[in-house]
Design an enzyme around this catalytic site. Structure first.
Site, PDB file in Angstrom:
ATOM      1  N   ARG A 164       0.831  -1.229   0.000  1.00 35.81           N
ATOM      2  CA  ARG A 164       0.000   0.000   0.000  1.00 35.81           C
ATOM      3  C   ARG A 164       0.855   1.264   0.000  1.00 35.81           C
ATOM      4  O   ARG A 164       0.495   2.267   0.625  1.00 35.81           O
ATOM      5  CB  ARG A 164      -0.945   0.044   1.209  1.00 35.81           C
ATOM      6  CG  ARG A 164      -1.811  -1.146   1.390  1.00 35.81           C
ATOM      7  CD  ARG A 164      -2.929  -1.248   0.370  1.00 35.81           C
ATOM      8  NE  ARG A 164      -3.715  -2.415   0.676  1.00 35.81           N
ATOM      9  CZ  ARG A 164      -3.497  -3.615   0.133  1.00 35.81           C
ATOM     10  NH1 ARG A 164      -2.543  -3.776  -0.768  1.00 35.81           N
ATOM     11  NH2 ARG A 164      -4.246  -4.643   0.465  1.00 35.81           N
ATOM     12  N   SER A 235     -12.688   1.269   3.272  1.00 34.71           N
ATOM     13  CA  SER A 235     -11.921   0.961   4.491  1.00 34.71           C
ATOM     14  C   SER A 235     -11.287   2.254   5.006  1.00 34.71           C
ATOM     15  O   SER A 235     -10.533   2.906   4.284  1.00 34.71           O
ATOM     16  CB  SER A 235     -10.808  -0.033   4.185  1.00 34.71           C
ATOM     17  OG  SER A 235     -11.353  -1.241   3.778  1.00 34.71           O
ATOM     18  N   GLU A 331      -6.241   4.964   6.319  1.00 31.10           N
ATOM     19  CA  GLU A 331      -5.959   4.812   4.898  1.00 31.10           C
ATOM     20  C   GLU A 331      -6.538   6.009   4.137  1.00 31.10           C
ATOM     21  O   GLU A 331      -6.009   6.440   3.116  1.00 31.10           O
ATOM     22  CB  GLU A 331      -6.610   3.518   4.416  1.00 31.10           C
ATOM     23  CG  GLU A 331      -6.270   3.200   2.992  1.00 31.10           C
ATOM     24  CD  GLU A 331      -7.038   2.009   2.501  1.00 31.10           C
ATOM     25  OE1 GLU A 331      -6.794   0.909   3.001  1.00 31.10           O
ATOM     26  OE2 GLU A 331      -7.881   2.198   1.617  1.00 31.10           O
TER      27      GLU A 331
HETATM   28  P1  NAP Z   1      -9.649  -9.458   4.697  1.00 34.49           P
HETATM   29  O1  NAP Z   1      -9.786 -10.202   3.411  1.00 34.49           O
HETATM   30  O2  NAP Z   1     -10.476  -9.806   5.869  1.00 34.49           O
HETATM   31  O3  NAP Z   1      -8.129  -9.438   5.135  1.00 34.49           O
HETATM   32  C1  NAP Z   1      -7.712  -8.782   6.319  1.00 34.49           C
HETATM   33  C2  NAP Z   1      -6.195  -8.813   6.372  1.00 34.49           C
HETATM   34  O4  NAP Z   1      -5.740 -10.165   6.368  1.00 34.49           O
HETATM   35  C3  NAP Z   1      -5.524  -8.152   5.183  1.00 34.49           C
HETATM   36  O5  NAP Z   1      -4.376  -7.494   5.645  1.00 34.49           O
HETATM   37  C4  NAP Z   1      -5.155  -9.287   4.273  1.00 34.49           C
HETATM   38  O6  NAP Z   1      -3.948  -9.036   3.580  1.00 34.49           O
HETATM   39  C5  NAP Z   1      -4.917 -10.420   5.238  1.00 34.49           C
HETATM   40  N1  NAP Z   1      -5.316 -11.711   4.633  1.00 34.49           N
HETATM   41  C6  NAP Z   1      -6.559 -12.257   4.596  1.00 34.49           C
HETATM   42  N2  NAP Z   1      -6.537 -13.457   3.989  1.00 34.49           N
HETATM   43  C7  NAP Z   1      -5.255 -13.680   3.611  1.00 34.49           C
HETATM   44  C8  NAP Z   1      -4.589 -14.736   2.929  1.00 34.49           C
HETATM   45  N3  NAP Z   1      -5.260 -15.844   2.523  1.00 34.49           N
HETATM   46  N4  NAP Z   1      -3.264 -14.619   2.708  1.00 34.49           N
HETATM   47  C9  NAP Z   1      -2.585 -13.533   3.109  1.00 34.49           C
HETATM   48  N5  NAP Z   1      -3.143 -12.493   3.766  1.00 34.49           N
HETATM   49  C10 NAP Z   1      -4.472 -12.559   4.014  1.00 34.49           C
HETATM   50  O7  NAP Z   1      -9.777  -7.898   4.415  1.00 34.49           O
HETATM   51  P2  NAP Z   1     -10.953  -6.934   4.023  1.00 34.49           P
HETATM   52  O8  NAP Z   1     -10.781  -5.777   4.867  1.00 34.49           O
HETATM   53  O9  NAP Z   1     -12.282  -7.621   3.906  1.00 34.49           O
HETATM   54  O10 NAP Z   1     -10.503  -6.537   2.539  1.00 34.49           O
HETATM   55  C11 NAP Z   1     -10.591  -7.443   1.449  1.00 34.49           C
HETATM   56  C12 NAP Z   1      -9.376  -7.268   0.539  1.00 34.49           C
HETATM   57  O11 NAP Z   1      -9.382  -5.945  -0.007  1.00 34.49           O
HETATM   58  C13 NAP Z   1      -8.052  -7.430   1.287  1.00 34.49           C
HETATM   59  O12 NAP Z   1      -7.133  -8.061   0.432  1.00 34.49           O
HETATM   60  C14 NAP Z   1      -7.660  -6.014   1.580  1.00 34.49           C
HETATM   61  O13 NAP Z   1      -6.290  -5.812   1.765  1.00 34.49           O
HETATM   62  C15 NAP Z   1      -8.163  -5.319   0.310  1.00 34.49           C
HETATM   63  N6  NAP Z   1      -8.337  -3.879   0.469  1.00 34.49           N
HETATM   64  C16 NAP Z   1      -7.431  -3.064  -0.140  1.00 34.49           C
HETATM   65  C17 NAP Z   1      -7.501  -1.697  -0.014  1.00 34.49           C
HETATM   66  C18 NAP Z   1      -6.489  -0.834  -0.739  1.00 34.49           C
HETATM   67  O14 NAP Z   1      -5.780  -1.259  -1.630  1.00 34.49           O
HETATM   68  N7  NAP Z   1      -6.346   0.379  -0.364  1.00 34.49           N
HETATM   69  C19 NAP Z   1      -8.524  -1.136   0.741  1.00 34.49           C
HETATM   70  C20 NAP Z   1      -9.441  -1.992   1.363  1.00 34.49           C
HETATM   71  C21 NAP Z   1      -9.325  -3.364   1.234  1.00 34.49           C
HETATM   72  P3  NAP Z   1      -3.890  -8.130   2.259  1.00 34.49           P
HETATM   73  O15 NAP Z   1      -4.157  -6.741   2.713  1.00 34.49           O
HETATM   74  O16 NAP Z   1      -2.482  -8.331   1.792  1.00 34.49           O
HETATM   75  O17 NAP Z   1      -4.899  -8.660   1.324  1.00 34.49           O
END
Ligand code: NAP
Length: 337
Positions: A164, A235, A331
């Site tokens: 990020r 988020s 964020e």
């Molecule tokens: P989530 O899927 O519940 O994940 C929460 C955290 O756990 C994140 O840091 C995610 O890493 C990590 N995670 C979950 N499953 C994983 C796996 N199988 N292997 C490795 N790491 C894992 O999160 P959420 O809040 O519902 O969001 C869904 C996705 O959208 C996530 O990938 C999140 O990062 C992404 N997102 C990105 C942004 C952005 O780019 N600004 C904003 C909001 C959400 P990662 O962050 O590396 O995925």
């Protein structure tokens, strides 16, 4: 270039909060950006690149400066052996780009489907979701360096992409005008995240980039409020990364806390902490609340104030710190900085 005066920030941001921006300039070319910045200098006003307004919290008193909306169009496809190089204007909609390349059978960005904003915004915080990061598909980024007016191409390496993060997040004087992607014709499905495997187990077919993109859009839509009825910037906080020792000590207290090893430690799910340890799912203060279906998402009723969002965000930050010793970071960007 089109210039508008006294435009409500509530109409330019998905949070739908904020007073008026003195000037809003829509730039369809690099020349437009150069002219807009020259105008801001002449009038001794600060300027800021707004993009889709999907990741910004704007002040109630407005912004006494110039907001730049980068609307540079274009999408060019250059065939390589097993890949296609795609040169895209910074103003193209991110999700339209994802749909277009997925429909052409190109792999690499399908897990990033449904993310709001523009192509030009995607490298800034190296958008990532469901195991994919845009940085792995970017060959180079074309920028206008407003410090000296030069145009230059940053190679992938020079972008200093991290989780990020990128050089563009740290240096706001670099305005992204074009992004060049390399996308693969060879199938590289990434379906390891629980949300996606659950869909597959429930019978979804995930064999083409479009099928994966559509499933990701469905998952995201379920975690997102209805923007017609209320405001949000998605988020509000980043998922934190903590040391392995810190994680181990939290696991003693919260044995089910999910953690994922990463280059810098262990990534933890902030949504899980907010929900399971603090029971803040749906927590409401006045006109703002943590969304019932994803507590990382802060939701504002129409007419809410920046100060209310700030107060709730500060309370959440303190409560997470008291419970876990983790100092969470926002964020969402502020127009005050
Ligand atoms: P989530 O899927 O519940 O994940 C929460 C955290 O756990 C994140 O840091 C995610 O890493 C990590 N995670 C979950 N499953 C994983 C796996 N199988 N292997 C490795 N790491 C894992 O999160 P959420 O809040 O519902 O969001 C869904 C996705 O959208 C996530 O990938 C999140 O990062 C992404 N997102 C990105 C942004 C952005 O780019 N600004 C904003 C909001 C959400 P990662 O962050 O590396 O995925």
């Amino acid at each position: 270039m089109t210039l508008r005066e006294n435009v409500p920030l509530s109409s330019l941001t998905t949070f739908r909060i904020g007073g008026a921006a003195r000037y809003v300039v829509t730039c369809e070319s690099v020349e437009d950006i150069q002219n807009a910045i020259a105008l801001a200098h002449d009038r001794v006003l600060p300027w800021y690149v707004l993009g889709g307004g999907s990741n910004v919290l704007a002040p109630d008193e407005g912004f006494n400066g110039m907001l730049l909306q980068i609307a540079i169009p274009g999408m060019e496809f250059i065939e390589e052996e097993d890949a296609v190089r795609v040169v895209v204007g910074a103003g193209e909609s991110w999700d339209s780009f994802v749909r277009e390349v997925a429909t052409r059978g190109l792999w690499g960005v399908e897990n990033l489907a449904g993310i709001p904003g523009s192509v030009g915004a995607s490298p800034v915080q190296n958008i990532g979701a469901y195991g994919a990061e845009v940085s792995t598909t970017i060959e180079s980024v074309q920028v206008l360096d407003t410090k000296d007016g030069s145009q230059r191409t940053y190679t992938n390496k020079e972008c200093f992409f991290e989780y990020r993060d990128s050089v563009f997040k740290k240096d706001a004087s670099l305005i992204i005008t074009q992004v060049t992607f390399i996308l693969s014709r060879i199938a590289i499905p990434t379906i390891s995240y629980a949300d996606i495997t659950a869909r597959r187990d429930a019978g979804a077919t995930l064999t083409t980039p479009n099928e994966i993109g559509d499933v990701v859009r469905e998952i995201r839509a379920e975690k997102f409020p209805d923007l017609k009825k209320e405001g949000t910037a998605g988020s509000f906080f980043e998922n934190p990364t903590i040391t392995a020792e810190h994680f181990a000590s939290l696991r003693e207290k919260y044995p089910e806390l999910p953690g994922y090893p990463s280059a810098k430690g262990v990534k933890v799910s902030l949504a899980w902490i907010l929900d399971k340890t603090l029971e803040l799912r749906g927590y409401t203060k006045g006109s703002v609340r943590l969304f019932e279906r994803q507590p990382l998402v802060l939701v504002a009723m129409i007419g809410a104030h920046e100060s209310e969002v700030d107060a709730l965000a500060q309370e959440v930050t303190s409560r997470v710190y008291e419970a876990t010793n983790i100092l969470i970071e926002r964020e969402v960007r502020s127009l005050r900085k």
